[in-house]
Design an enzyme around this catalytic site. Structure first.
Site, PDB file in Angstrom:
ATOM      1  CE  LYS A 174      -3.768  -1.691   2.425  1.00  0.00           C
ATOM      2  NZ  LYS A 174      -4.338  -1.924   4.051  1.00  0.00           N
ATOM      3  CG  HIS A 177      -1.739   6.457   4.716  1.00  0.00           C
ATOM      4  ND1 HIS A 177      -1.467   6.480   5.535  1.00  0.00           N
ATOM      5  CD2 HIS A 177      -1.576   5.166   4.568  1.00  0.00           C
ATOM      6  CE1 HIS A 177      -1.656   5.522   6.657  1.00  0.00           C
ATOM      7  NE2 HIS A 177      -1.704   4.196   6.262  1.00  0.00           N
ATOM      8  CG  HIS A 180       2.315   5.079   6.468  1.00  0.00           C
ATOM      9  ND1 HIS A 180       1.854   4.547   5.447  1.00  0.00           N
ATOM     10  CD2 HIS A 180       2.813   3.490   7.124  1.00  0.00           C
ATOM     11  CE1 HIS A 180       1.302   3.827   5.501  1.00  0.00           C
ATOM     12  NE2 HIS A 180       2.248   2.902   6.402  1.00  0.00           N
TER      13      HIS A 180
END
Length: 616
Positions: A174, A177, A180
């Site tokens: 993933k 984003h 993080h």
């Protein structure tokens, strides 16, 4: 300073007896004097400087009540009246403020001289830890406030045990984003501030590389992927594949089958997983390097998938497992192990026999506790995962993992809020490197508008540092638990917080260079008689307490707000209180004062993860 603080504590105890609403002082509580001493602070300068009396200590009546030092009927709000209280055998008065702060004055000249000498002593030693000052600490930021005792033994144990901080922890299937980014910056701060207080810190990045979402990435790569693109930019290409795979609903069943093959040990499936993982780590290290962040170890879910089955077996032996009619295996943990007054239920194995994230997380925790000398283990993860970590702690206690027996959720889980509307100019960002590049570009545009370029300055480095500082300070300028809407507005402004702090440090460096005078650590500080100098001394005297509060509560915002106040006070002093062309002894004293301001500003910036520039 300890002598002055002890004097203030004695006065506080006397003042408590003169306040009718304080029904009882619990002086029979163990270490009462030491605890009251711990709650007594040097009053920071936060309001209009001209209106703030200097040379005062402050203690919070509500905090003393919460800490069970007193029993009181006092209530405080905006309608409360400010009360003056006479100090026995003195012509001075203490002030009980609207917020419950009891402010106790001491002799101003003695306070300033003593405080500054303590500052100089602290700046010249490598040992920052005042064992008397910080032996007791009241953790009132917790949901259940409690006293913590920091003994000589616990300080000594820090040399032999690790504070393990798990942070950032992206999923290779993933995008990295905004969550993080917050986890990465906050985790690095928590690691650094613990090192500042003499802990041995182990930085751990726990990668998500297992589970059905990885299976979707793998089958998506078979359909949309390219090894040529993977070798060029692994993370960006895997992100593109993952996005396209998630738009194809027909891949869901194949993804589940692929993950089942991985758990069964299929060699071909595991080889592709290994390729993705290794290339992702290489790319991640390059991105973390932009923020000067390193990890001592990269662990991953995949390391614990076999141990996860052993966890299931042990839970079944303990009688906690229940299989549902649909084939799903769940556990029911009695309420006595839960932080909430109810039984805890959670699924630990799917109907197809594959494990879940919670099961692998339990296995990872158990493995770490058994193989690492851990003083404390902190998970820096967003607040949406509160239930997950409550379940993790509950199951760990039910399995009788000795180290966690007395842990509360606050002892291991450091939650933070969401960052909303975080976008680069190209839209929502894909990788942290995109954010860094955009920050540099915006900082450069701002500096080009209002800064005179100097030929001997590395302007590329300056824009990098200011851009990174803006990202860090924007996040750290509010409480970590707060959700907030991100804005790029102030990055290109000379009034922005990043430029304000960095420019002040560069200005102080320039001052030390221009006066061509060495720092005299024995300068006559009694010559510092101007109120603005006293304000700076009082601000500097609060610095160690601010750092300790930030360390105990995992709140970098305490340091940010302090540095802003310090810089504003410093700028006001620099505007009229000169060093150059002043009488020599006064010049030495002022230069030492400004040098102390620079050292505190530099340390504060570096603890936040920001390089303190010498020139801009």
């Amino acid at each position: 300073m300890n002598i002055l603080r002890q004097q203030a504590v004695r006065q506080i105890k006397t003042l408590f007896r003169s306040i009718p609403e304080i029904r009882h002082i619990n002086e029979n509580q163990a270490y009462f004097d030491e605890k009251l001493y711990a709650l007594t602070r040097i009053e920071p300068v936060r309001h209009k400087e001209s209106a703030v009396p200097l040379g005062r200590f402050i203690v919070s009546i509500p905090q003393c009540q919460a800490a069970s030092l007193i029993e009181s009927d006092l209530e405080f709000n905006k309608n409360s009246s400010i009360r003056s209280i006479s100090i026995e055998q003195s012509d001075q008065q203490a002030i009980l403020d609207k917020d419950g702060g009891l402010r106790i004055p001491v002799n101003l000249s003695t306070f300033m001289t003593t405080a500054f000498n303590e500052l100089v002593k602290t700046a010249r030693t490598s040992s920052y830890y005042d064992s008397k000052r910080y032996r007791w600490y009241f953790d009132d930021w917790r949901k259940v406030p409690k006293w913590t005792e920091i003994t000589e033994k616990s300080i000594e144990d820090r040399k032999n045990k690790n504070i393990v901080v798990e942070f950032s922890s992206p999923n290779i299937a993933k995008p990295l984003h905004a969550g993080h980014l917050r986890s990465t910056l906050l985790g690095q701060f928590i690691s650094t501030i613990h090192e500042r207080f003499q802990h041995s810190v182990y930085r751990l990045n726990y990668l998500g590389d297992w589970g059905t979402q990885y299976g979707r990435l793998a089958v998506g790569f078979e359909k949309f992927g390219s090894y040529d693109e993977l070798n060029k930019q692994a993370l960006r290409h895997l992100l593109d594949v993952y996005v396209r795979a998630n738009q194809d609903d027909s891949l869901q069943e194949d993804a589940m089958k692929y993950f089942a093959k991985m758990e069964e040990g299929d060699k071909e499936a595991l080889q592709l997983w290994k390729t993705f993982r290794e290339m992702s780590i290489v790319n991640l290290k390059e991105i973390y390097q932009l923020f000067n962040i390193h990890f001592d170890e990269y662990q991953s879910e995949s390391q614990f998938h076999q141990q996860a089955n052993e966890i299931i077996r042990q839970l079944d032996q303990l009688g906690f497992c229940q299989q549902r009619s649909d084939g799903v295996l769940e556990v029911k943990i009695p309420a006595k192990y839960n932080s909430l007054p109810r039984d805890a239920r959670m699924v630990i194995r799917k109907s197809d026999g594959t494990t879940l994230y919670i099961t692998r997380d339990i296995a990872a925790l158990k493995s770490r506790l058994e193989t690492m000398p851990i003083e404390k283990l902190l998970y820096v993860v967003d607040s949406s995962q509160t239930e997950h970590f409550r379940n993790l702690l509950t199951v760990s206690k039910a399995m009788h993992m000795n180290q966690v027996e007395n842990w509360d959720l606050d002892d291991m889980y450091v939650p933070f809020g969401r960052m909303i509307n975080f976008q680069t100019r190209k839209g929502k960002f894909d990788l942290l490197s995109d954010v860094f590049d955009d920050a540099k570009e915006r900082a450069k545009e701002g500096l080009d508008r209002f800064l005179i370029r100097k030929s001997d300055i590395d302007h590329v480095k300056v824009t990098e540092v200011i851009g990174k500082a803006y990202l860090i300070l924007t996040d750290f300028s509010r409480s970590r638990r707060t959700d907030y809407i991100f804005s790029w507005h102030d990055i290109s402004s000379k009034d922005g917080i990043a430029f304000l702090l960095l420019y002040c440090h560069a200005r102080l460096c320039s001052l030390e260079k221009e006066v061509k005078m060495p720092i005299d650590w024995s300068a006559n500080v009694s010559l510092l008689t101007d109120r603005r100098e006293h304000i700076l001394i009082q601000q500097l005297s609060c610095f160690q307490d601010i750092l300790f509060d930030a360390y105990r509560s995992y709140e970098p915002t305490k340091i940010v707000h302090y540095l802003v106040r310090l810089v504003k006070c410093t700028n006001r002093a620099l505007a009229t209180l000169y060093v150059k062309d002043e009488e020599v002894e006064l010049a030495k004293a002022r230069l030492l004062l400004y040098h102390m301001c620079r050292l505190s500003l530099k340390e504060g910036l570096e603890l936040l993860g920001i390089e303190a520039l010498n020139r801009i």
